[in-house]
Write a protein that holds these residues in place. Sequence first.
Motif, PDB file in Angstrom:
ATOM      1  N   MET A 140       0.847  -1.176   0.000  1.00 37.31           N
ATOM      2  CA  MET A 140       0.000   0.000   0.000  1.00 37.31           C
ATOM      3  C   MET A 140       0.897   1.245   0.000  1.00 37.31           C
ATOM      4  O   MET A 140       1.887   1.288   0.702  1.00 37.31           O
ATOM      5  CB  MET A 140      -0.893   0.033   1.238  1.00 37.31           C
ATOM      6  N   TYR A 200       0.996  -0.510  -9.740  1.00 37.25           N
ATOM      7  CA  TYR A 200       0.028   0.011  -8.779  1.00 37.25           C
ATOM      8  C   TYR A 200      -1.322   0.256  -9.430  1.00 37.25           C
ATOM      9  O   TYR A 200      -1.417   0.533 -10.617  1.00 37.25           O
ATOM     10  CB  TYR A 200       0.517   1.327  -8.158  1.00 37.25           C
ATOM     11  N   SER A 215      -6.616   2.427  -5.047  1.00 38.56           N
ATOM     12  CA  SER A 215      -7.538   1.803  -4.106  1.00 38.56           C
ATOM     13  C   SER A 215      -8.672   2.768  -3.800  1.00 38.56           C
ATOM     14  O   SER A 215      -9.837   2.413  -3.887  1.00 38.56           O
ATOM     15  CB  SER A 215      -6.803   1.425  -2.819  1.00 38.56           C
ATOM     16  N   ASP A 272      -2.732   0.382  -4.285  1.00 38.26           N
ATOM     17  CA  ASP A 272      -2.432  -1.014  -3.974  1.00 38.26           C
ATOM     18  C   ASP A 272      -1.436  -1.521  -4.992  1.00 38.26           C
ATOM     19  O   ASP A 272      -1.487  -1.158  -6.168  1.00 38.26           O
ATOM     20  CB  ASP A 272      -3.701  -1.889  -4.115  1.00 38.26           C
TER      21      ASP A 272
END
Length: 159
Positions: free
Chosen positions: A1, A89, A92, A155
């Motif tokens: 994260m 990535y 999120s 994420d």
Amino acid sequence: MRIGHGYDVHRFAPERKLILGGVEIKHEMGLLGHSDADVLTHALMDAMLGAASLGDIGLHFPDNDDTYKGISSVILLEKVKEIIGDKGYVLSNADITVVAQSPKLRPYIDNMRECLAKALECDVDCINIKATTEEKLGFTGRKEGIAAHAVVLLDGIKR
């Protein structure tokens, strides 16, 4: 994260459309900038790039490059999605605050969320947008421009 923060400011200018979150807002002035000056989307892109340690929008889309003159910031957002995706990535969620004395933005927020979610290929529930004033203080309070803050969480993509 990974977490990122973005901040952007644009001053009002006559004879320009006001675009925020990819949506045209009815207002007597728009924002001055090399692209469409969508301050909300610019803050979001900077937050995404920052979370991925990839610099900022000025690095990727310089204002001295005519390729980006007048371009829709939503198109640039789609490119940022690809750039962070190439590094592994995916967004999120995003929480964005627009600071503007005027115009009132509540009637447009749902459309903005839908536009940004479509560009990012995510659920609309991943995008939150809030609007506030600064109680007539500072440049936004004097109606000289608009500012925006964005915080995102990225994420890592499992490969």
